[in-house]
Design an enzyme around this catalytic site. Structure first.
Site, PDB file in Angstrom:
ATOM      1  N   HIS A 204     -88.932  39.385 -13.050  1.00 22.08           N
ATOM      2  CA  HIS A 204     -88.188  40.438 -12.320  1.00 22.08           C
ATOM      3  C   HIS A 204     -89.164  41.542 -11.931  1.00 22.08           C
ATOM      4  O   HIS A 204     -89.376  42.498 -12.680  1.00 22.08           O
ATOM      5  CB  HIS A 204     -87.071  40.986 -13.223  1.00 22.08           C
ATOM      6  CG  HIS A 204     -86.127  41.929 -12.546  1.00 22.08           C
ATOM      7  ND1 HIS A 204     -84.855  41.584 -12.183  1.00 22.08           N
ATOM      8  CD2 HIS A 204     -86.279  43.205 -12.148  1.00 22.08           C
ATOM      9  CE1 HIS A 204     -84.260  42.613 -11.605  1.00 22.08           C
ATOM     10  NE2 HIS A 204     -85.119  43.620 -11.573  1.00 22.08           N
TER      11      HIS A 204
ATOM     12  N   THR B  75     -82.453  48.398  -5.032  1.00 17.94           N
ATOM     13  CA  THR B  75     -81.401  49.235  -4.459  1.00 17.94           C
ATOM     14  C   THR B  75     -81.442  49.160  -2.932  1.00 17.94           C
ATOM     15  O   THR B  75     -80.410  49.148  -2.277  1.00 17.94           O
ATOM     16  CB  THR B  75     -81.615  50.712  -4.871  1.00 17.94           C
ATOM     17  OG1 THR B  75     -82.031  50.755  -6.233  1.00 17.94           O
ATOM     18  CG2 THR B  75     -80.351  51.514  -4.699  1.00 17.94           C
TER      19      THR B  75
ATOM     20  N   ASP C 221     -89.617  44.629 -14.752  1.00 20.03           N
ATOM     21  CA  ASP C 221     -89.077  45.496 -13.698  1.00 20.03           C
ATOM     22  C   ASP C 221     -90.248  46.166 -12.967  1.00 20.03           C
ATOM     23  O   ASP C 221     -90.158  47.316 -12.539  1.00 20.03           O
ATOM     24  CB  ASP C 221     -88.121  46.540 -14.280  1.00 20.03           C
ATOM     25  CG  ASP C 221     -87.102  47.046 -13.266  1.00 20.03           C
ATOM     26  OD1 ASP C 221     -87.036  46.483 -12.151  1.00 20.03           O
ATOM     27  OD2 ASP C 221     -86.400  48.015 -13.579  1.00 20.03           O
TER      28      ASP C 221
ATOM     29  N   SER D 220     -89.159  52.194  -9.798  1.00 14.33           N
ATOM     30  CA  SER D 220     -89.532  53.598 -10.019  1.00 14.33           C
ATOM     31  C   SER D 220     -89.076  54.058 -11.400  1.00 14.33           C
ATOM     32  O   SER D 220     -88.054  53.632 -11.915  1.00 14.33           O
ATOM     33  CB  SER D 220     -88.918  54.491  -8.944  1.00 14.33           C
ATOM     34  OG  SER D 220     -87.514  54.391  -8.985  1.00 14.33           O
TER      35      SER D 220
HETATM   36 ZN    ZN Z   1     -82.572  46.394 -11.716  1.00 13.04          ZN
END
Ligand code: ZN
Length: 394
Positions: free
Chosen positions: A63, A101, A289, A293
């Site tokens: 990820h 996002t 991740d 940010s």
């Molecule tokens: Zn996420």
């Protein structure tokens, strides 16, 4: 390209003892107590002395926002793209890229291009199609076509639920996307996995539970991530894993800080809990991740700026398992090797076995990443990159 790694303590990821490992081209050709080959000088053989070193499969970071992510604080907070050496020096030889996002200013075609670029530079890459948002924006216009026609696409995600930044998908919307990913995965021999971003909303994994209750979709179709973002969510996910679900922890560059301020469950503690609960040892993964940010605070908890997630959080978390919680290395390391390989159906990855891809990571006695080999090629040696990305400063 022939390489022999001599006298390594091999974890395949189970502990296999001191072995020599022979690499021919991009595959593991042999593993034995002593290997020597005579090519009569016709082919160059590289020998790596691994005395006192530990050899584990190259890490799979499942990820990472390889194209950059973030942006939730305005355009100037959009994060930069991943770099080759940023990944390889962290031990990563396989990365799964995703949008986050923002699936508008960044799109799937750019993500695919970035994945192809990293692949050309020397590591293995895959991607999820979509972003936080449902209905998904794909490359071909259809989830099923994306998964079936584009080799690098192995599933969908990260689809956000229980988060103020999610598209607040309806049950029907969610289930239709999930069903398409599953069937396309079956038809193309891929995982068709649904990578789910869990936010810190009070609905937690309700949507997932409802899907399992009201449809025929099996629990193994999903890989929810950020399961450790707070204790309440983690509790739910422990039971979800006990029920046979896969769960993905998110690593952290500063676990002390996040544990203190946000109640984040650090991987080492979370894994210990899973093991005490008797969760299947194939059912947990850890990802970074990366390039997401991350706000940074000083000792006085004052906001000082914004940083990015890094793949180096993976080995940090593994070290904590071994040195703080006394979890065997062979158990902890599954989270970034054999487990994601199995869950994501990356059949040539995640193990040190004959005919598997020659993706390897050599650790020193402190479990720091020392040497990294991807597709049979040395990418990092003595903790320094030997191969750089096209535009990296050497
Ligand atoms: Zn996420």
């Amino acid at each position: 390209m022939i390489t022999i790694i001599k006298n390594a303590e091999v974890y395949n990821p189970d502990r296999a003892g001191i072995k020599d490992v022979l690499l021919i081209g991009d595959k593991i050709a042999a593993i034995d107590d002593h290997i020597s080959i005579d090519t009569k000088g016709l082919v160059e053989v590289t020998e790596i002395n691994a005395n006192g070193k530990i050899l584990v499969p190259g890490f799979i970071d499942s990820h990472v926002h390889i194209l950059g992510g973030g942006g939730e604080g305005g355009f100037s907070t959009r994060t930069p793209e991943a770099t080759l050496s940023g990944l390889t020096t962290a031990g990563v030889t396989t990365v799964v890229g995703c949008l986050g996002t923002d699936g508008v200013a960044r799109d799937m075609f750019s993500l695919l291009a970035k994945a192809r670029g990293l692949d050309e530079e020397g590591i293995t890459t895959y991607i999820y199609t979509g972003s936080y948002r449902l209905p998904l924006r794909t490359i071909t216009g259809e989830i099923m076509k994306d998964i079936m026609a584009i080799d690098k696409i192995i599933g969908i995600g990260e689809v956000a639920i229980s988060d103020h930044r999610s598209s607040q998908p309806t049950f029907e919307e969610f289930v239709r996307a999930v069903a398409d990913a599953r069937v396309a995965g079956m038809l193309s021999g891929k995982a068709g996995i649904i990578n789910i971003h869990l936010g810190d909303g009070s609905r937690k994994i309700d949507l997932l539970r409802r899907t399992l209750k009201e449809t025929e979709i099996p629990i193994t179709q999903f890989l929810p991530t950020h399961v450790n973002r707070n204790p309440e969510l983690f509790e739910e996910c422990v039971y979800y894993a006990k029920d046979g679900g896969y769960i993905d922890f998110t690593g952290s560059e500063d676990p002390d800080f996040w544990e203190e301020t946000d109640g984040e469950v650090r991987f080492s503690k979370g894994l210990k809990r899973l093991l005490e609960e008797g969760v299947n040892q194939n059912n947990f993964t850890l990802s970074s991740d990366g390039q997401g940010s991350m706000p940074i605070f000083n000792e006085k908890k004052e906001y000082v700026g914004i940083g990015i997630g890094k793949s180096t959080s993976l080995i940090k978390a593994i070290k904590e398992c071994v040195f703080r919680e006394s979890i065997p290395l062979e158990t902890a390391i599954r989270a970034i090797t054999s487990n994601p390989a199995k869950i994501l159906k990356l059949n040539k990855k995640g193990k040190i076995e004959v005919n598997m891809d020659a993706d390897l990571c050599m650790l020193d006695e402190n479990l720091d990443v020392d040497t990294v080999i991807a597709k049979g090629k040395i990418m990092v040696q003595d903790k320094m990159p030997v191969v750089y990305g096209t535009f990296e400063n050497k």
